[in-house]
Design a protein around this motif. Structure first.
Motif, PDB file in Angstrom:
ATOM      1  N   PHE A  84      -0.086 -26.520  -2.054  1.00 51.41           N
ATOM      2  CA  PHE A  84       1.046 -27.345  -2.505  1.00 51.41           C
ATOM      3  C   PHE A  84       0.721 -28.005  -3.837  1.00 51.41           C
ATOM      4  O   PHE A  84       1.538 -27.976  -4.775  1.00 51.41           O
ATOM      5  N   LEU A  85      -0.464 -28.594  -3.952  1.00 51.65           N
ATOM      6  CA  LEU A  85      -0.860 -29.249  -5.195  1.00 51.65           C
ATOM      7  C   LEU A  85      -0.932 -28.242  -6.342  1.00 51.65           C
ATOM      8  O   LEU A  85      -0.542 -28.548  -7.476  1.00 51.65           O
ATOM      9  N   ARG A  86      -1.407 -27.056  -6.060  1.00 46.24           N
ATOM     10  CA  ARG A  86      -1.598 -26.026  -7.076  1.00 46.24           C
ATOM     11  C   ARG A  86      -0.267 -25.601  -7.694  1.00 46.24           C
ATOM     12  O   ARG A  86      -0.220 -25.182  -8.847  1.00 46.24           O
ATOM     13  N   GLU A  87       0.802 -25.702  -6.929  1.00 42.60           N
ATOM     14  CA  GLU A  87       2.105 -25.207  -7.376  1.00 42.60           C
ATOM     15  C   GLU A  87       3.001 -26.289  -7.973  1.00 42.60           C
ATOM     16  O   GLU A  87       4.151 -26.023  -8.322  1.00 42.60           O
ATOM     17  N   LEU A  88       2.494 -27.505  -8.114  1.00 43.36           N
ATOM     18  CA  LEU A  88       3.307 -28.585  -8.669  1.00 43.36           C
ATOM     19  C   LEU A  88       3.557 -28.369 -10.163  1.00 43.36           C
ATOM     20  O   LEU A  88       2.695 -27.869 -10.886  1.00 43.36           O
ATOM     21  N   PRO A  89       4.726 -28.773 -10.663  1.00 43.99           N
ATOM     22  CA  PRO A  89       5.012 -28.643 -12.095  1.00 43.99           C
ATOM     23  C   PRO A  89       4.197 -29.639 -12.915  1.00 43.99           C
ATOM     24  O   PRO A  89       3.771 -30.682 -12.408  1.00 43.99           O
ATOM     25  N   PHE A  90       4.000 -29.295 -14.181  1.00 45.01           N
ATOM     26  CA  PHE A  90       3.193 -30.145 -15.069  1.00 45.01           C
ATOM     27  C   PHE A  90       4.007 -31.320 -15.599  1.00 45.01           C
ATOM     28  O   PHE A  90       3.517 -32.441 -15.683  1.00 45.01           O
ATOM     29  N   HIS A  91       5.240 -31.087 -16.018  1.00 46.65           N
ATOM     30  CA  HIS A  91       6.165 -32.187 -16.324  1.00 46.65           C
ATOM     31  C   HIS A  91       7.575 -31.740 -16.002  1.00 46.65           C
ATOM     32  O   HIS A  91       7.823 -30.574 -15.671  1.00 46.65           O
ATOM     33  N   LEU A  92       8.513 -32.669 -16.079  1.00 48.04           N
ATOM     34  CA  LEU A  92       9.877 -32.416 -15.610  1.00 48.04           C
ATOM     35  C   LEU A  92      10.857 -33.148 -16.510  1.00 48.04           C
ATOM     36  O   LEU A  92      10.667 -34.326 -16.826  1.00 48.04           O
ATOM     37  N   LYS A  93      11.912 -32.448 -16.926  1.00 45.76           N
ATOM     38  CA  LYS A  93      12.959 -33.046 -17.766  1.00 45.76           C
ATOM     39  C   LYS A  93      14.228 -33.193 -16.926  1.00 45.76           C
ATOM     40  O   LYS A  93      14.673 -32.244 -16.283  1.00 45.76           O
ATOM     41  N   LEU A  94      14.800 -34.388 -16.937  1.00 49.99           N
ATOM     42  CA  LEU A  94      16.014 -34.679 -16.181  1.00 49.99           C
ATOM     43  C   LEU A  94      17.157 -34.956 -17.146  1.00 49.99           C
ATOM     44  O   LEU A  94      16.953 -35.527 -18.227  1.00 49.99           O
ATOM     45  N   ASN A  95      18.359 -34.572 -16.732  1.00 47.60           N
ATOM     46  CA  ASN A  95      19.555 -34.915 -17.491  1.00 47.60           C
ATOM     47  C   ASN A  95      20.585 -35.449 -16.505  1.00 47.60           C
ATOM     48  O   ASN A  95      20.966 -34.754 -15.569  1.00 47.60           O
ATOM     49  N   TYR A  96      21.001 -36.695 -16.719  1.00 44.60           N
ATOM     50  CA  TYR A  96      22.027 -37.319 -15.874  1.00 44.60           C
ATOM     51  C   TYR A  96      23.249 -37.632 -16.723  1.00 44.60           C
ATOM     52  O   TYR A  96      23.133 -38.163 -17.829  1.00 44.60           O
ATOM     53  N   LYS A  97      24.417 -37.327 -16.184  1.00 44.75           N
ATOM     54  CA  LYS A  97      25.675 -37.614 -16.874  1.00 44.75           C
ATOM     55  C   LYS A  97      26.346 -38.802 -16.195  1.00 44.75           C
ATOM     56  O   LYS A  97      26.601 -38.786 -14.993  1.00 44.75           O
ATOM     57  N   VAL A  98      26.583 -39.844 -16.980  1.00 45.96           N
ATOM     58  CA  VAL A  98      27.274 -41.041 -16.490  1.00 45.96           C
ATOM     59  C   VAL A  98      28.483 -41.259 -17.383  1.00 45.96           C
ATOM     60  O   VAL A  98      28.352 -41.587 -18.572  1.00 45.96           O
ATOM     61  N   GLY A  99      29.665 -41.063 -16.820  1.00 48.01           N
ATOM     62  CA  GLY A  99      30.858 -41.087 -17.660  1.00 48.01           C
ATOM     63  C   GLY A  99      30.782 -39.958 -18.671  1.00 48.01           C
ATOM     64  O   GLY A  99      30.569 -38.803 -18.311  1.00 48.01           O
ATOM     65  N   LYS A 100      30.870 -40.295 -19.956  1.00 44.49           N
ATOM     66  CA  LYS A 100      30.780 -39.276 -21.002  1.00 44.49           C
ATOM     67  C   LYS A 100      29.373 -39.167 -21.589  1.00 44.49           C
ATOM     68  O   LYS A 100      29.130 -38.334 -22.472  1.00 44.49           O
ATOM     69  N   LYS A 101      28.459 -39.995 -21.099  1.00 44.57           N
ATOM     70  CA  LYS A 101      27.107 -40.043 -21.676  1.00 44.57           C
ATOM     71  C   LYS A 101      26.118 -39.187 -20.884  1.00 44.57           C
ATOM     72  O   LYS A 101      26.042 -39.284 -19.663  1.00 44.57           O
ATOM     73  N   HIS A 102      25.357 -38.360 -21.602  1.00 44.59           N
ATOM     74  CA  HIS A 102      24.237 -37.626 -21.015  1.00 44.59           C
ATOM     75  C   HIS A 102      22.940 -38.361 -21.366  1.00 44.59           C
ATOM     76  O   HIS A 102      22.659 -38.611 -22.535  1.00 44.59           O
ATOM     77  N   TRP A 103      22.145 -38.697 -20.351  1.00 50.47           N
ATOM     78  CA  TRP A 103      20.841 -39.318 -20.559  1.00 50.47           C
ATOM     79  C   TRP A 103      19.756 -38.287 -20.282  1.00 50.47           C
ATOM     80  O   TRP A 103      19.729 -37.669 -19.223  1.00 50.47           O
ATOM     81  N   ASN A 104      18.833 -38.117 -21.226  1.00 49.82           N
ATOM     82  CA  ASN A 104      17.688 -37.219 -21.062  1.00 49.82           C
ATOM     83  C   ASN A 104      16.442 -38.036 -20.748  1.00 49.82           C
ATOM     84  O   ASN A 104      16.070 -38.925 -21.526  1.00 49.82           O
ATOM     85  N   ILE A 105      15.830 -37.724 -19.624  1.00 49.07           N
ATOM     86  CA  ILE A 105      14.670 -38.478 -19.140  1.00 49.07           C
ATOM     87  C   ILE A 105      13.500 -37.516 -18.956  1.00 49.07           C
ATOM     88  O   ILE A 105      13.600 -36.530 -18.217  1.00 49.07           O
ATOM     89  N   GLN A 106      12.396 -37.801 -19.649  1.00 51.43           N
ATOM     90  CA  GLN A 106      11.206 -36.962 -19.558  1.00 51.43           C
ATOM     91  C   GLN A 106      10.188 -37.601 -18.612  1.00 51.43           C
ATOM     92  O   GLN A 106       9.795 -38.755 -18.803  1.00 51.43           O
ATOM     93  N   LEU A 107       9.774 -36.861 -17.589  1.00 48.68           N
ATOM     94  CA  LEU A 107       8.751 -37.324 -16.654  1.00 48.68           C
ATOM     95  C   LEU A 107       7.438 -36.595 -16.941  1.00 48.68           C
ATOM     96  O   LEU A 107       7.405 -35.364 -17.023  1.00 48.68           O
ATOM     97  N   VAL A 108       6.361 -37.349 -17.094  1.00 44.88           N
ATOM     98  CA  VAL A 108       5.028 -36.778 -17.285  1.00 44.88           C
ATOM     99  C   VAL A 108       4.048 -37.570 -16.409  1.00 44.88           C
ATOM    100  O   VAL A 108       4.341 -38.693 -16.003  1.00 44.88           O
ATOM    101  N   HIS A 109       2.901 -36.966 -16.144  1.00 44.91           N
ATOM    102  CA  HIS A 109       1.868 -37.763 -15.473  1.00 44.91           C
ATOM    103  C   HIS A 109       1.229 -38.725 -16.476  1.00 44.91           C
ATOM    104  O   HIS A 109       1.124 -39.923 -16.218  1.00 44.91           O
ATOM    105  N   SER A 110       0.807 -38.176 -17.625  1.00 50.89           N
ATOM    106  CA  SER A 110       0.211 -39.057 -18.643  1.00 50.89           C
ATOM    107  C   SER A 110       0.754 -38.800 -20.041  1.00 50.89           C
ATOM    108  O   SER A 110       0.915 -39.718 -20.826  1.00 50.89           O
ATOM    109  N   SER A 111       1.031 -37.527 -20.374  1.00 53.41           N
ATOM    110  CA  SER A 111       1.632 -37.199 -21.672  1.00 53.41           C
ATOM    111  C   SER A 111       2.184 -35.784 -21.585  1.00 53.41           C
ATOM    112  O   SER A 111       1.974 -35.075 -20.599  1.00 53.41           O
ATOM    113  N   LEU A 112       2.867 -35.353 -22.639  1.00 57.91           N
ATOM    114  CA  LEU A 112       3.410 -33.997 -22.663  1.00 57.91           C
ATOM    115  C   LEU A 112       2.310 -32.953 -22.712  1.00 57.91           C
ATOM    116  O   LEU A 112       2.447 -31.858 -22.167  1.00 57.91           O
TER     117      LEU A 112
END
Length: 248
Positions: A106-134
């Motif tokens: 399970f640990l071996r298959e985890l992603p290194f980082h993850l990019k999220l996009n949420y739409k609230v009304g007309k606005k798209h928010w881009n959120i970058q998740l990392v453990h420590s850096s890109l």
């Protein structure tokens, strides 16, 4: 309005994780993400992994997860004292022997980082998740870093906000362009003076992002006793109690 809970660095501390998950549930937040480091330094490594798996919480690969998953060598770090270096080698070796084979997969298959996009009304928010850096999962970015360091990460990821863990020290930094760099702190091995379990709530509206660091108490004495009863060095019991252990 959308709310998202983000946490990191559980480090085998199941009671702390349960306190955080209970608080998230109490607040009615359904979107949850983990930035990695599920294992090492407390005795519930398997239980923490299995809790994350059972709840289908998206999780990144932290540097400790990677080391255990791939049986990577451990090297001393110059910032650690002789006492911590010795304890670290023993604790990581304990995880390598204790974590089940299916949990290492399970640990071996985890992603290194993850990019999220949420739409609230007309606005798209881009959120970058990392453990420590890109670039790596073992870069130490503290609040004292120059704004340029964080702005580079935001520009490279084309995000409005970057969220990290790894240092076990929470912070929030907003820049002139209204973008954010946030460290959500550590659930299970905080380096903050209060040693509370930390996590982040992001509230997204059409107009703005509101980051809030939440810090919770949990049964520390239970964790201390469990460490002392295990093969994990007592150094980590003293660390959690904040018994004059040098923090680096």
């Amino acid at each position: 309005m959308i709310q998202i809970a983000i946490f990191s660095d559980v480090h085998g501390n199941l009671p702390a994780l349960e306190a955080v998950l209970k608080d998230i549930e109490y607040r009615g937040i359904h979107q949850k993400f983990c930035l990695g480091d599920l294992v090492d330094f407390a005795p519930w490594g398997n239980e923490v992994i299995e809790k994350i798996k059972s709840l289908n919480i998206p999780c990144l690969m932290g540097n400790h997860d990677e080391r255990i998953a791939f049986d990577l060598s451990v090297f001393p770090l110059s910032k650690h004292s002789e006492e911590e270096t010795k304890a670290r080698f023993i604790a990581i070796d304990h995880s390598k022997k204790y974590i089940k084979a299916e949990n290492k997969i399970f640990l071996r298959e985890l992603p290194f980082h993850l990019k999220l996009n949420y739409k609230v009304g007309k606005k798209h928010w881009n959120i970058q998740l990392v453990h420590s850096s890109l670039e790596t999962n073992d870069t130490y970015l503290y609040e004292t870093e120059s704004d340029e360091v964080f702005m580079k990460q935001l520009e490279e990821s084309k995000s409005d906000l970057i969220v990290m863990g790894h240092t076990h020290l929470s912070f929030k930094k907003q820049f002139e362009n209204k973008k954010w760099a946030v460290n959500c702190g550590s659930v299970g091995r905080s380096k903050e003076e209060n040693r509370l379990a930390s996590y982040l709530i992001l509230t997204l509206t059409e107009e703005r992002i509101i980051p809030e660091i939440i810090q919770l108490s949990y049964p520390i004495e239970e964790v201390v006793q469990k460490i002392q009863d295990s093969d994990i060095p007592d150094y980590y019991a003293s660390f959690i109690k904040n018994d004059n252990v040098l923090i680096l």
